[in-house]
Scaffold this active site. Structure first.
Site, mmCIF file in Angstrom:
data_model
loop_
_atom_site.group_PDB
_atom_site.id
_atom_site.type_symbol
_atom_site.label_atom_id
_atom_site.label_comp_id
_atom_site.label_asym_id
_atom_site.label_seq_id
_atom_site.Cartn_x
_atom_site.Cartn_y
_atom_site.Cartn_z
ATOM 1 N N GLU A 16 2.037 -3.291 -1.101
ATOM 2 C CA GLU A 16 1.539 -3.517 -2.469
ATOM 3 C C GLU A 16 0.019 -3.585 -2.525
ATOM 4 O O GLU A 16 -0.551 -4.379 -3.275
ATOM 5 C CB GLU A 16 2.113 -4.813 -3.070
ATOM 6 C CG GLU A 16 3.603 -4.857 -3.210
ATOM 7 C CD GLU A 16 4.148 -3.788 -4.132
ATOM 8 O OE1 GLU A 16 3.368 -3.207 -4.900
ATOM 9 O OE2 GLU A 16 5.347 -3.512 -4.045
HETATM 10 C C1 LIG Z 1 7.813 -2.008 5.192
HETATM 11 C C2 LIG Z 1 7.006 -1.281 4.200
HETATM 12 C C3 LIG Z 1 7.502 -1.077 2.927
HETATM 13 C C4 LIG Z 1 6.767 -0.327 2.002
HETATM 14 N N1 LIG Z 1 7.326 -0.043 0.786
HETATM 15 C C5 LIG Z 1 6.708 0.880 -0.015
HETATM 16 C C6 LIG Z 1 7.342 1.357 -1.199
HETATM 17 O O1 LIG Z 1 8.453 0.946 -1.530
HETATM 18 N N2 LIG Z 1 6.695 2.308 -1.928
HETATM 19 C C7 LIG Z 1 5.482 2.793 -1.591
HETATM 20 O O2 LIG Z 1 4.967 3.646 -2.292
HETATM 21 N N3 LIG Z 1 4.844 2.344 -0.475
HETATM 22 C C8 LIG Z 1 5.436 1.409 0.311
HETATM 23 N N4 LIG Z 1 4.811 0.965 1.455
HETATM 24 C C9 LIG Z 1 3.511 1.499 1.789
HETATM 25 C C10 LIG Z 1 2.412 0.476 1.674
HETATM 26 O O3 LIG Z 1 2.133 0.169 0.332
HETATM 27 C C11 LIG Z 1 1.222 1.019 2.451
HETATM 28 O O4 LIG Z 1 1.556 0.910 3.819
HETATM 29 C C12 LIG Z 1 -0.055 0.284 2.158
HETATM 30 O O5 LIG Z 1 -0.470 0.531 0.845
HETATM 31 C C13 LIG Z 1 -1.190 0.702 3.100
HETATM 32 O O6 LIG Z 1 -1.289 2.087 3.224
HETATM 33 P P1 LIG Z 1 -1.302 2.756 4.694
HETATM 34 O O7 LIG Z 1 -0.133 2.241 5.443
HETATM 35 O O8 LIG Z 1 -1.429 4.206 4.526
HETATM 36 O O9 LIG Z 1 -2.567 2.148 5.369
HETATM 37 P P2 LIG Z 1 -4.056 2.736 5.251
HETATM 38 O O10 LIG Z 1 -4.359 3.017 3.830
HETATM 39 O O11 LIG Z 1 -4.230 3.819 6.241
HETATM 40 O O12 LIG Z 1 -4.908 1.464 5.684
HETATM 41 C C14 LIG Z 1 -5.105 1.106 7.052
HETATM 42 C C15 LIG Z 1 -6.142 -0.022 7.101
HETATM 43 O O13 LIG Z 1 -7.373 0.446 6.552
HETATM 44 C C16 LIG Z 1 -7.794 -0.387 5.492
HETATM 45 N N5 LIG Z 1 -8.389 0.438 4.451
HETATM 46 C C17 LIG Z 1 -7.905 1.570 3.924
HETATM 47 N N6 LIG Z 1 -8.726 2.047 2.985
HETATM 48 C C18 LIG Z 1 -9.737 1.188 2.897
HETATM 49 C C19 LIG Z 1 -10.924 1.123 2.097
HETATM 50 N N7 LIG Z 1 -11.189 2.046 1.163
HETATM 51 N N8 LIG Z 1 -11.768 0.098 2.283
HETATM 52 C C20 LIG Z 1 -11.490 -0.872 3.185
HETATM 53 N N9 LIG Z 1 -10.406 -0.856 3.971
HETATM 54 C C21 LIG Z 1 -9.536 0.150 3.825
HETATM 55 C C22 LIG Z 1 -6.537 -1.085 4.981
HETATM 56 O O14 LIG Z 1 -6.817 -2.329 4.356
HETATM 57 C C23 LIG Z 1 -5.749 -1.249 6.273
HETATM 58 O O15 LIG Z 1 -6.160 -2.409 6.940
HETATM 59 C C24 LIG Z 1 5.504 0.163 2.355
HETATM 60 C C25 LIG Z 1 4.979 -0.101 3.629
HETATM 61 C C26 LIG Z 1 5.728 -0.791 4.542
HETATM 62 C C27 LIG Z 1 5.153 -1.024 5.919
#
Ligand SMILES: Cc1cc2nc3c(=O)[nH]c(=O)nc-3n(C[C@H](O)[C@H](O)[C@H](O)COP(=O)(O)OP(=O)(O)OC[C@H]3O[C@@H](n4cnc5c(N)ncnc54)[C@H](O)[C@@H]3O)c2cc1C
Length: 600
Positions: free
Chosen positions: A442
């Site tokens: 989220e």
């Molecule tokens: C168990 C689980 C359930 C989920 N359920 C859903 C769902 O139902 N629907 C859905 O759509 N998604 C879902 N997600 C996805 C979830 O919302 C994302 O994993 C989350 O938004 C982070 O995206 P990412 O994993 O690509 O991480 P990334 O965006 O790659 O981030 C990696 C790290 O970099 C940091 N970061 C990234 N961009 C920036 C920035 N601009 N400035 C500073 N720091 C930054 C982040 O804070 C994080 O620490 C789920 C994830 C999990 C693990």
């Protein structure tokens, strides 16, 4: 294993003594309700949560959903629990009577959901996502979409998902690639891939209603070109029943640290067959619509983190009263009985930290839920507007603070158990694993921090933050005795310093590149969160002190003393730690900003 999901005495205190939830019944919408009806709803929620959800929490964790013979299979208890939740009317709990709902306030529904979250967050995920998706369709969907999808969702026959994330677009939704091509028949053809979609495939319901973010061909780049589509697993026949399979495919199940009972899916759209999607509302407004769902979901995530943190606290409290080990330092005779570990001050430290973090976090989430109620139903338009503004400001804090401290509380619960806590024979390691998701999904807590400092604090010329400071000031004045006045004084001092730091950060943001100004946003969020939770503790301490001034039973006396001791813990042990945050922010410390990739 501890029996308590949410402590009913604490719930009554938070809802009726601190928040005056009963006053909601004076509003037309809730006029059929009373404290008795709310308590009856809690009884039902607690019973179903205990009997149908808690009973398979560990089993569903050990036996994850599997993809076999073209179907996702999981333990049968999950379906029974989801059905029991729907049959009791909880999916539609907040909704109008004429939609089959119970017209319950958000505050009450939030508390109900706390029982399910504490009992089994994975199974609770399915109906919670359904409620949130239904809410978007009710608010932004066409009449026809509501007829087709809303009612079956509210009855639990169809479940919902939110499908935003793509392999290359997690935090950065601007980079979404899933596309939507218009057709002459009114629907769009969806093509692309989503990842981590919770509840994206299973056999729990007759249909799965995915709310998918995608770009219509020719849409502008970035977030301004994102639209929202209803993409069902099965297309509906003329009778409204699920018919032909739509082109949404399961590319794979994802295996996780926790939340193992909720299917996490990689979904493909339009790979092997046409995938029909139905535009929700206007083109290019998808992110705005999704944000409504996400804001609600974010408060839900904070509350869930607090509920799981609280559950771990209850487990560790029971264990600490039962487990005997060692003797007090003054006892030199090794033949005496070992004492329960709760008699060691260091164990009480770990219990108090959990209590003060989680009861503070729960109070903050209840406050947020009350703001939702006020923003929808307060009779005065100006008050509704103010509630919306304040909720908007607090949403990143309500999401991030409890989800930061929930896993920390669970970590301490493991420590209270000692070696037993590290084993899978005891429940607290699962609490920690489940809760560890909450700072990530989220919108990660890092993203919440940037939302707070980069956007929310300045909205409406800083009106909302002024309003927040005003609301805190009002509670500072209410401190009924010397001890509360001392705490009010510390909070007031911190508030003043936070006000100054906010101003100087605002000036810096106006003059410097935003990457520099926002580099320490997480520190600001921590400061902000600590202030809010200290405020919640002052409100609880004020109420407990007033109650103790009257006549109370010995059980209530212990309860209120416990509240005051936990408030003291927060004011003596936690609030002072923000001094370091203030220094980093005042100096606009650039250690992380200036660090270079090649220096690691
Ligand atoms: C168990 C689980 C359930 C989920 N359920 C859903 C769902 O139902 N629907 C859905 O759509 N998604 C879902 N997600 C996805 C979830 O919302 C994302 O994993 C989350 O938004 C982070 O995206 P990412 O994993 O690509 O991480 P990334 O965006 O790659 O981030 C990696 C790290 O970099 C940091 N970061 C990234 N961009 C920036 C920035 N601009 N400035 C500073 N720091 C930054 C982040 O804070 C994080 O620490 C789920 C994830 C999990 C693990």
């Amino acid at each position: 294993m501890a029996d308590t999901l949410l402590d009913r005495r604490d719930l009554a205190f938070q809802l009726y003594e601190v928040l005056d939830t009963e006053s909601l019944n004076e509003r037309e919408r809730f006029s059929d309700h009373s404290r008795e009806t709310f308590d009856a709803v809690f009884d039902t929620a607690e019973r179903i949560a205990r009997e149908q959800f808690a009973s398979h929490n560990s089993l569903a964790d050990r036996e994850e959903p599997r993809f076999e013979d073209g179907k996702v299979t999981m333990r049968p208890e999950v379906k029974a629990a989801v059905e029991a939740y729907a049959e009791a009317g909880f999916i539609a709990g907040r909704y109008d009577y004429d939609l089959g709902g119970m017209q319950l306030p958000e505050t009450v529904m939030t508390a109900c959901n706390g029982f399910f979250m504490a009992a089994n967050p994975s199974t609770a995920g399915y109906p919670f996502l359904t409620t949130a998706a239904a809410n978007v369709i009710r608010t932004f969907g066409s009449r026809e979409q509501q007829d087709w999808f809303l009612q079956p969702m509210l009855e639990g026959r169809f479940t919902g998902t939110m499908a935003l994330t793509e392999p290359q677009a997690g935090s950065s939704l601007a980079d979404l690639r899933t596309s939507a091509k218009p057709t002459d028949e009114g629907h769009y053809l969806i093509k692309g891939a989503k990842i981590y979609i919770s509840g994206g495939e299973h056999e729990l319901s007759d249909n799965i209603v995915n709310l998918v973010l995608a770009r219509i061909h020719g849409a502008p780049p970035g977030v301004k070109g994102i639209s929202m589509f209803i993409v069902p697993k099965y297309r509906l026949g003329a009778d409204g029943n699920p018919g032909e399979r739509n082109g949404v495919g399961l590319a794979g199940l994802i295996h996780k640290l926790g939340y193992r009972g909720t299917t996490s899916t990689a979904l493909s759209f339009g790979d092997d067959a046409d995938c029909h999607g139905y535009l929700v509302g206007e083109p290019h407004q998808g992110l705005k619509y999704m944000f409504q769902m996400m804001n609600e979901a974010r408060v839900g995530v904070g509350f869930g983190a607090a509920a799981i943190g609280y559950r771990g606290y209850q487990h560790s409290l029971e264990y600490a009263r039962d487990r005997r080990q060692g003797r007090p330092p003054s006892e030199k005779d090794p033949t005496t009985e070992p004492v329960p570990i709760i008699q060691h001050a260091d164990v009480r430290r770990m219990l108090l930290a959990q209590k003060s973090w989680m009861e503070g976090a729960l109070a903050l989430c209840f406050y947020g839920a009350r703001l939702m109620d006020d923003s929808h139903t307060h009779p005065d338009e100006a008050q509704r507007h103010q509630a919306r503004q304040l909720l908007d400001l607090l949403t990143p804090v309500i999401k991030a603070w409890p989800s930061e401290y929930g896993p920390k509380a669970n970590d301490l619960a493991i420590q209270v158990y000692g070696g037993a806590g590290y084993t899978r024979e005891y429940p607290v390691e699962q609490c920690w694993r489940d809760n560890r998701l909450n700072p990530i999904h989220e919108g990660t807590n890092g993203i919440q921090a940037m939302d707070l400092l980069g956007r929310k604090v300045w909205q409406g010329n800083g009106e909302a933050i002024q309003q927040l400071f005003g609301a805190i000031q009002a509670d500072l004045q209410e401190a009924p005795d010397e001890r509360c006045r001392q705490w009010a004084y510390s909070l007031s001092e911190t508030l003043q310093q936070a006000g100054k730091v906010t101003q100087s950060l605002g000036q810096a943001l106006a003059q410097e590149p935003p990457e520099k100004g926002l580099a320490n946003a997480s520190v600001y969020l921590r400061l902000f969160g600590h202030i809010c939770v200290a405020w919640m503790w002052l409100r609880q301490a004020n109420a407990a002190t007033q109650a103790l001034a009257g006549e109370v039973s010995s059980a209530d006396e212990a309860f209120y003393q416990g509240k005051l001791q936990a408030a003291q813990y927060f004011f003596h042990w936690e609030l002072p730690t923000v001094a370091q945050d203030l220094v980093l922010l005042q100096n606009r410390d650039d250690t992380c900003y200036a660090m270079r990739d090649e220096w690691f």
